[in-house]
Design a protein around this motif. Structure first.
Motif, PDB file in Angstrom:
ATOM      1  N   LEU A  90       4.019  -0.792   3.974  1.00 21.08           N
ATOM      2  CA  LEU A  90       3.205   0.417   3.959  1.00 21.08           C
ATOM      3  C   LEU A  90       4.326   1.503   3.282  1.00 21.08           C
ATOM      4  CD1 LEU A  90       0.882   2.373   4.064  1.00 21.08           C
ATOM      5  CD2 LEU A  90       1.276   2.532   6.390  1.00 21.08           C
ATOM      6  N   THR A  91       4.143   2.231   2.199  1.00 21.65           N
ATOM      7  CA  THR A  91       4.840   3.379   1.919  1.00 21.65           C
ATOM      8  C   THR A  91       4.343   4.478   2.035  1.00 21.65           C
ATOM      9  OG1 THR A  91       6.241   1.985   0.343  1.00 21.65           O
ATOM     10  CG2 THR A  91       6.277   4.395   0.137  1.00 21.65           C
ATOM     11  N   VAL A  92       4.817   5.746   2.548  1.00 24.28           N
ATOM     12  CA  VAL A  92       4.045   6.783   3.066  1.00 24.28           C
ATOM     13  C   VAL A  92       4.892   7.949   2.246  1.00 24.28           C
ATOM     14  CG1 VAL A  92       3.558   8.708   4.736  1.00 24.28           C
ATOM     15  CG2 VAL A  92       3.418   6.348   5.124  1.00 24.28           C
ATOM     16  N   LEU A  93       4.286   8.813   1.401  1.00 28.92           N
ATOM     17  CA  LEU A  93       4.832   9.703   0.704  1.00 28.92           C
ATOM     18  C   LEU A  93       4.320  11.269   1.225  1.00 28.92           C
ATOM     19  CD1 LEU A  93       4.690   8.414  -3.173  1.00 28.92           C
ATOM     20  CD2 LEU A  93       6.388   8.029  -1.354  1.00 28.92           C
ATOM     21  N   SER A  94       5.272  11.802   1.695  1.00 25.25           N
ATOM     22  CA  SER A  94       4.701  13.368   2.162  1.00 25.25           C
ATOM     23  C   SER A  94       5.016  14.274   1.150  1.00 25.25           C
ATOM     24  CB  SER A  94       5.344  13.568   3.639  1.00 25.25           C
ATOM     25  OG  SER A  94       4.897  14.753   4.091  1.00 25.25           O
ATOM     26  N   CYS A 128       0.739  -1.205  -0.065  1.00 20.08           N
ATOM     27  CA  CYS A 128       0.064  -0.038  -0.013  1.00 20.08           C
ATOM     28  C   CYS A 128       0.837   1.139  -0.125  1.00 20.08           C
ATOM     29  CB  CYS A 128      -0.875  -0.006   1.248  1.00 20.08           C
ATOM     30  SG  CYS A 128      -2.005  -1.502   1.357  1.00 20.08           S
ATOM     31  N   THR A 129       0.277   2.266  -0.586  1.00 19.51           N
ATOM     32  CA  THR A 129       1.192   3.744  -0.734  1.00 19.51           C
ATOM     33  C   THR A 129       0.069   4.699  -0.090  1.00 19.51           C
ATOM     34  OG1 THR A 129       2.415   2.836  -2.396  1.00 19.51           O
ATOM     35  CG2 THR A 129       2.394   5.235  -2.230  1.00 19.51           C
ATOM     36  N   TYR A 130       0.652   5.498   0.519  1.00 17.06           N
ATOM     37  CA  TYR A 130      -0.167   6.709   1.131  1.00 17.06           C
ATOM     38  C   TYR A 130       0.680   7.863   0.672  1.00 17.06           C
ATOM     39  CZ  TYR A 130      -2.956   9.510   4.471  1.00 17.06           C
ATOM     40  OH  TYR A 130      -3.726  10.444   5.022  1.00 17.06           O
ATOM     41  N   ILE A 131       0.096   8.868   0.119  1.00 20.77           N
ATOM     42  CA  ILE A 131       0.457   9.781  -0.351  1.00 20.77           C
ATOM     43  C   ILE A 131      -0.162  11.074   0.139  1.00 20.77           C
ATOM     44  CG2 ILE A 131       1.110  11.358  -2.445  1.00 20.77           C
ATOM     45  CD1 ILE A 131       0.854   8.705  -4.035  1.00 20.77           C
ATOM     46  N   SER A 132       0.371  11.841   1.048  1.00 19.83           N
ATOM     47  CA  SER A 132      -0.006  13.201   1.789  1.00 19.83           C
ATOM     48  C   SER A 132       0.390  14.325   1.046  1.00 19.83           C
ATOM     49  CB  SER A 132       0.334  13.230   3.192  1.00 19.83           C
ATOM     50  OG  SER A 132      -0.104  14.414   3.951  1.00 19.83           O
ATOM     51  N   VAL A 157      -3.579   6.020  -1.839  1.00 23.04           N
ATOM     52  CA  VAL A 157      -4.192   6.852  -1.410  1.00 23.04           C
ATOM     53  C   VAL A 157      -3.630   7.932  -1.626  1.00 23.04           C
ATOM     54  CG1 VAL A 157      -4.949   8.197   0.602  1.00 23.04           C
ATOM     55  CG2 VAL A 157      -5.536   5.667   0.627  1.00 23.04           C
ATOM     56  N   VAL A 158      -4.272   8.915  -2.194  1.00 23.45           N
ATOM     57  CA  VAL A 158      -3.672  10.506  -2.423  1.00 23.45           C
ATOM     58  C   VAL A 158      -4.638  11.366  -1.420  1.00 23.45           C
ATOM     59  CG1 VAL A 158      -3.481  12.264  -4.187  1.00 23.45           C
ATOM     60  CG2 VAL A 158      -3.208   9.887  -4.633  1.00 23.45           C
ATOM     61  N   ASP A 159      -3.896  11.971  -0.479  1.00 19.83           N
ATOM     62  CA  ASP A 159      -4.706  12.676   0.492  1.00 19.83           C
ATOM     63  C   ASP A 159      -4.064  13.984   0.904  1.00 19.83           C
ATOM     64  OD1 ASP A 159      -6.549  13.307   2.652  1.00 19.83           O
ATOM     65  OD2 ASP A 159      -5.363  12.326   4.060  1.00 19.83           O
ATOM     66  N   SER A 160      -4.443  15.063   0.193  1.00 20.04           N
ATOM     67  CA  SER A 160      -5.652  15.269  -0.846  1.00 20.04           C
ATOM     68  C   SER A 160      -5.299  15.825  -2.103  1.00 20.04           C
ATOM     69  CB  SER A 160      -6.754  15.832  -0.245  1.00 20.04           C
ATOM     70  OG  SER A 160      -6.689  17.248  -0.401  1.00 20.04           O
ATOM     71  N   ILE A 161      -6.320  15.511  -3.226  1.00 18.76           N
ATOM     72  CA  ILE A 161      -5.845  16.064  -4.453  1.00 18.76           C
ATOM     73  C   ILE A 161      -6.051  17.413  -4.239  1.00 18.76           C
ATOM     74  CG2 ILE A 161      -6.368  13.728  -5.802  1.00 18.76           C
ATOM     75  CD1 ILE A 161      -9.154  15.034  -6.580  1.00 18.76           C
ATOM     76  N   SER A 162      -6.785  18.058  -3.436  1.00 20.19           N
ATOM     77  CA  SER A 162      -6.941  19.359  -3.289  1.00 20.19           C
ATOM     78  C   SER A 162      -5.446  20.109  -3.196  1.00 20.19           C
ATOM     79  CB  SER A 162      -7.576  20.050  -2.162  1.00 20.19           C
ATOM     80  OG  SER A 162      -8.837  19.166  -2.211  1.00 20.19           O
ATOM     81  N   GLY A 163      -4.492  19.407  -2.591  1.00 17.83           N
ATOM     82  CA  GLY A 163      -3.264  19.944  -2.295  1.00 17.83           C
ATOM     83  C   GLY A 163      -2.285  19.877  -3.437  1.00 17.83           C
ATOM     84  N   LEU A 164      -2.677  19.269  -4.735  1.00 21.31           N
ATOM     85  CA  LEU A 164      -1.985  19.281  -5.932  1.00 21.31           C
ATOM     86  C   LEU A 164      -2.274  20.354  -6.769  1.00 21.31           C
ATOM     87  CD1 LEU A 164      -2.118  15.384  -6.590  1.00 21.31           C
ATOM     88  CD2 LEU A 164      -0.258  16.693  -5.653  1.00 21.31           C
ATOM     89  N   ARG A 165      -3.494  21.203  -6.533  1.00 18.08           N
ATOM     90  CA  ARG A 165      -3.817  22.355  -7.488  1.00 18.08           C
ATOM     91  C   ARG A 165      -2.823  23.474  -7.871  1.00 18.08           C
ATOM     92  NH1 ARG A 165      -8.769  23.690  -9.058  1.00 18.08           N
ATOM     93  NH2 ARG A 165      -9.735  22.084  -7.511  1.00 18.08           N
ATOM     94  N   SER A 166      -1.845  23.546  -6.852  1.00 19.64           N
ATOM     95  CA  SER A 166      -0.975  24.349  -6.799  1.00 19.64           C
ATOM     96  C   SER A 166       0.193  24.079  -8.186  1.00 19.64           C
ATOM     97  CB  SER A 166      -0.130  24.701  -5.384  1.00 19.64           C
ATOM     98  OG  SER A 166       0.637  23.611  -5.260  1.00 19.64           O
ATOM     99  N   VAL A 167       0.272  22.965  -8.446  1.00 22.45           N
ATOM    100  CA  VAL A 167       1.070  22.389  -9.519  1.00 22.45           C
ATOM    101  C   VAL A 167       0.603  22.948 -10.631  1.00 22.45           C
ATOM    102  CG1 VAL A 167       1.652  20.271  -8.152  1.00 22.45           C
ATOM    103  CG2 VAL A 167       0.275  20.148 -10.194  1.00 22.45           C
TER     104      VAL A 167
END
Length: 506
Positions: free
Chosen positions: A80-84, A52-56, A154-164
């Motif tokens: 479990l891999t966590v990407l911050s 599993c991958t968790y992307i914050s 999991v991508v938590d959250s895609i709202s945080g990617l809007r700046s790209v």
């Protein structure tokens, strides 16, 4: 194939869980439970020996630890891999006792006003890979391509990617590429979260999406979380808005937090079948029987409310015709404007000729306007309390069937007897006349009754159905009250040109 959400009740609501290799969006205001629901989803995968991958995009690993500290999630699982991935100035890495954490730190803007982020990757040992890239959609696609792995993402959250993204079109294209990358390239099942931010009239946050409708169209499912004030308390709610190819429960549920994450309530909306003794009289309409949990309760009364626009008579006569075919009798107090020829035509077409039913002591009619032909089972003098009581006694004496279903138009009864006498007669019928094999169906338009009389009938009834027609001409039915069935569920009513003539779509 269904993939468990990690929440037993949510799996039940979704008929097994999320669809494999598809992406589901969970939207809601801050504190609604989006991240916790996402971690429940990953925890179920870890317990099933999945990677599993968790992307914050909004929290550092330390903040994630604090977020999930109250729960029993195993953040040290080596699978479990966590990407911050967050746009904050700084540097450094972090690592749990086991597992992998990837942090992305935001650097100050360059002279060329280009966002550059330092990606620092710690792969479970001492080796640290530092590199700096332009923070652009193209570079992030490559980052996700090489760093995402596993069966669940999991991508938590895609709202945080809007700046790209420079604009909405670029942002939408980036999200669609990300969905395709996760589902098709990595063969993973994904859960995205997104913020909703518009406050409602209570000052709480509503479920307005921060993802446009075109992007939602490309998502397999959408779950909305809300926070509402209920009598001074903050309640969290869950609703499935969309789930392709799944026969999901579209009612609203409440969610609460526990040691294992999220619980969804209620487990059941009606009393346990093991603790009740109930018999049903089938309506002959499969979808309606399913909604009611088997049909109309024998020995009880049911209220059918309508808005004056929805078709009620046709449904009622289909139900009564089906009940007659089950060797029961019908006592009918029709609507004020009902005509004998119309009823005769309807019963004839439904295969239950009215004249034969009258002669066989299977149909009894209260004639409040004197428009029916004379017959011993047409009661013309039942226009007061004593007349109604005398007629009902006669009906029970003459009936040769297994039970009598009394269909009363409450608006007509009030017109005949007045409000106080109507209450007295209905109480008498329920307490002194109805046997365990009988039933009463009260039909009324609440707008034409005083609130007290409408509430009296609802309180007296064991089942309450409401049917109405919306502005587009579609008719719906909702079960508001019943010890059995899908209480709270809304169903579409469809009319057919051949038997069974009416269908309630489940």
């Amino acid at each position: 194939m269904a993939v468990s959400t990690g929440i037993e009740k949510l799996d039940e609501i979704l008929d097994g869980g999320f669809q494999e290799n598809r992406t589901v969006l969970v939207t809601g205001p801050p504190g609604a439970g989006k991240s916790t629901l996402a971690m429940n989803f990953l925890q179920a995968g870890l317990e099933n020996d999945e990677h599993c991958t968790y992307i914050s995009t909004e929290q550092t690993p330390d903040e994630l630890r604090d977020t999930f500290e109250p729960f029993s999630f195993d953040l040290t699982d080596e699978s479990l891999t966590v990407l911050s991935l967050h746009a904050r100035p700084g540097s450094g890495t972090d690592q749990y006792d086991q597992g992998t954490i990837v942090e992305t730190y935001g650097a100050d803007r360059t002279d060329d006003d280009i966002d550059r982020h330092l990606l620092r990757t710690l792969e479970g040992g001492d080796e640290i890979d530092d590199h700096s890239i332009d923070f652009t959609p193209a570079n992030l696609r490559e980052f996700f391509r090489f760093n995402i792995s596993g069966d669940r993402v999991v991508v938590d959250s895609i709202s945080g990617l809007r700046s790209v993204s420079e604009n909405e079109q670029t942002y939408r294209r980036f999200l669609l590429d990300l969905i395709q990358l996760i589902n098709d390239h990595h063969d993973a099942t994904a859960l995205f979260t997104a913020e909703s931010s518009r406050p409602n009239t209570n000052g709480m946050q509503t479920g307005q999406f921060s993802v446009d409708e075109l992007t939602q169209y490309n998502l397999h499912g959408v779950i909305r979380l809300q926070r509402n004030r209920l009598r001074g308390t903050d309640r969290r709610l869950l609703e499935i808005l969309k789930m392709r190819g799944v026969a999901y429960d579209d009612r609203t549920f409440e969610l609460v937090f526990g040691d294992e994450g999220i619980r969804i309530l209620p487990e059941n909306r009606t009393f346990s079948s093991t603790l009740r003794v109930t018999n049903h009289i089938s309506t002959g309409i499969d979808g309606l029987d399913t909604l009611l949990g088997g049909g109309i309760l024998s020995g009880e009364s049911a209220v059918v409310q309508h808005d004056g626009k929805a078709e009620v008579g046709g449904i009622l006569y289909v139900i009564l015709s089906n009940i007659l075919k089950e060797n029961r009798s019908i006592a009918l107090l029709p609507r004020i404007n009902s005509q004998p020829l119309f009823l005769q035509s309807v019963f004839e077409r439904l295969g239950t000729p009215m004249d034969d039913l009258l002669d066989d002591d299977r149909l009894f009619v209260f004639d409040h306007h004197g428009v029916w032909d004379d017959h011993q089972n047409i009661f013309k003098s039942a226009e007061d309390e004593s007349g109604i009581k005398s007629a009902m006694t006669t009906i029970h004496d003459r009936s040769r069937s297994q039970g009598v279903v009394l269909s009363l138009d409450t608006n007509t009864l009030r017109h005949m007897l007045g409000e106080e006498t109507t209450r007295q007669v209905r109480s008498w019928l329920q307490s002194s006349v109805v046997t365990p094999t009988d039933a009463i169906i009260d039909i009324h338009n609440p707008a034409l009754l005083q609130d007290e009389l409408a509430a009296f009938h609802v309180d007296l009834a064991s089942q309450l159905l409401e049917t109405w027609m919306n502005d587009t001409g579609l008719q719906y039915v909702q079960l508001h009250k019943s010890p059995t069935g899908d209480t709270g569920a809304v169903r579409l009513i469809e009319y057919l040109d051949k038997p069974p003539y009416v269908r309630v779509v489940t």
